[in-house]
Design an enzyme around this catalytic site. Sequence first.
Site, mmCIF file in Angstrom:
data_model
loop_
_atom_site.group_PDB
_atom_site.id
_atom_site.type_symbol
_atom_site.label_atom_id
_atom_site.label_comp_id
_atom_site.label_asym_id
_atom_site.label_seq_id
_atom_site.Cartn_x
_atom_site.Cartn_y
_atom_site.Cartn_z
ATOM 1 N N TYR A 112 0.853 -1.202 0.000
ATOM 2 C CA TYR A 112 0.000 0.000 0.000
ATOM 3 C C TYR A 112 0.886 1.249 0.000
ATOM 4 C CZ TYR A 112 -4.299 -2.665 0.808
ATOM 5 O OH TYR A 112 -5.370 -3.514 0.672
ATOM 6 N N TYR A 225 -4.636 -9.587 -8.968
ATOM 7 C CA TYR A 225 -4.449 -9.889 -7.549
ATOM 8 C C TYR A 225 -3.264 -10.826 -7.345
ATOM 9 C CZ TYR A 225 -8.060 -7.687 -4.709
ATOM 10 O OH TYR A 225 -8.800 -6.780 -3.995
ATOM 11 N N VAL A 274 -25.376 14.770 -5.861
ATOM 12 C CA VAL A 274 -25.112 15.314 -7.196
ATOM 13 C C VAL A 274 -25.629 14.264 -8.172
ATOM 14 C CG1 VAL A 274 -23.367 16.059 -8.855
ATOM 15 C CG2 VAL A 274 -23.094 16.601 -6.422
ATOM 16 N N THR A 520 -9.300 -2.116 -2.594
ATOM 17 C CA THR A 520 -8.247 -1.790 -1.626
ATOM 18 C C THR A 520 -8.231 -0.294 -1.341
ATOM 19 O OG1 THR A 520 -6.532 -1.437 -3.309
ATOM 20 C CG2 THR A 520 -6.771 -3.678 -2.432
#
Length: 564
Positions: A112, A225, A274, A520
Amino acid sequence: MKKRNIGLFAVGALGAAYLTKKVKEEKKVTKEMEVEEEISSRYYGDKQVYLIGGGIATMAAAAYLIRDANFNGKNIHVIEGMSILGGSNDGIGSNETGFVARGGRMLNEETYENFWELFDSIPSLEWENHSVTEEILNFDHLHPTHAQARLVTNTQEILDAHTMGFDNEDRMAMTKLMSTAEENLDGLTIEEWFGPHFFETNFWYMWQTTFAFQKWSSLFELRRYMNRMILEFSRIDTLEGVTRTPLNQYDSLILPLRTFLEKHGVDFTLNEDVVDLEFASGEEITVTALKLGNGGMIELAEEDVVIMTNGTMTDCSTEGDWKTPAPEVTEESRSARLWRNIAKKKEGLGNPEPFFGNEKETNWESFTVTCRGDKLLKRIEAFSGNIPGSGALMTLKDSSWLMSTVVAAQPHFKNQDADTTIFWGYGIYTDKVGDYVKKPMRDCTGEEILYEWICQMGWQEDWEEIKKDIVTVIPVYMPYIDSQFQPRKMTDRPQVVPANSTNFAMVSQFVEIPKDMVFTEEYSVRAARIAVYTLFEIDKEIIPVTPYNRDPKVLAKAGKTMFR
């Protein structure tokens, strides 16, 4: 003399290498200083930025605008249709009425990249003089994950999940998939690639329930993945790669991020939809106005910017309670409606239909159990061998609903009392009749869902005693939670900043980011960074996807895992 010359040559080479490295580092620092100076000297005048949706992607975009574009927070406007920010990073409730965690967003320390970098600049609310990143990693290192009951049978046997269970046909199919180009996988599903045996392996049960794949999910996404999370392949049975936040994601991520943005004057509008965007005529994509659900209109000046959430996987979620099933979904996905409306007007804005057109394939249901005291958690701990927070997922692989549970470290909520405990779980096959409660999971109350799980654990004889300690169970039906995994064409997900865009970008799990994987936190944050850096011409690095799939040691370990 000869040896001496070699030594001098070696020293000279090392010195040259050191000087070369030093020069490169100095050039990098100089360039970064030049970029900082250029950005700090910018004048934006009355330029406004409108962020549609209040999830982590748009909030991250606001943070990047302030931090890296030197943009005035007072000119940033976040417009959210719900009464609370956070999008899919949720966690709400009380000790009296019960807590709700629709799910848990698992983090990963190694992959990450942009997520950790961003939150390293967001101050922790709990740990003075430290960042959110430092707070999370410190907590995670003190509470490591090592599941000891990853897969459990209907006879309450804990399986040895270290064995993947592949046969040669499975291995060949997996190897072929990894070497096939993405552009050759348009529209294909996982079950079109693998034989029946693959879906009975330990690997599939673990991978499916860790990442929420289905047999009919996109083969393209499985390939991404496997490349992106190849480090997890060898430790999928223990989930040691999972990084957990100290509390639920709303308390641990959204609250400190919102606090940071509020301190910089960012404007938040809640309970406002919106529903459409107006564009200037011509080939360019230039937003000129936002159409609101209340009939109002926000006219944009020529220099204004719009960053829109073009889909959310937790849209249209419904909640039940102890005596009531989660209601059926009766409304259209609001985020998909907006995306659908604008996609009709301009080329290159993607296609929401593959993702939001088949609720039967994209749903699952979670449930959060709130207890008085810790008797039930102690029972789970005695069975699994994992103290709260150390086990990640425990999957009942033979249950007709394919149920999994997670017991987080306690407390899991900022306002959770010391004598209150919680855990949550989910079932993937909500249309199947339960093994003990003879109803589809979709039609079950919170009490019935918990009873099914208790029976799966073999504790039904103690049900009346267990029930005394239960505050409530809140089921949550999510019709589009798996929508980002639906089979699709490469063109169905739009670019973050579409070609010909002058002032418009999209951020979500439904934009296209090469090499990265959806579902993620990193995907949302990376999309936000791409949007801001592109539209504001910021010459700073967006940290690339780390190519662990090219690391010989990682590949060797993965190859060995296939034969476990």
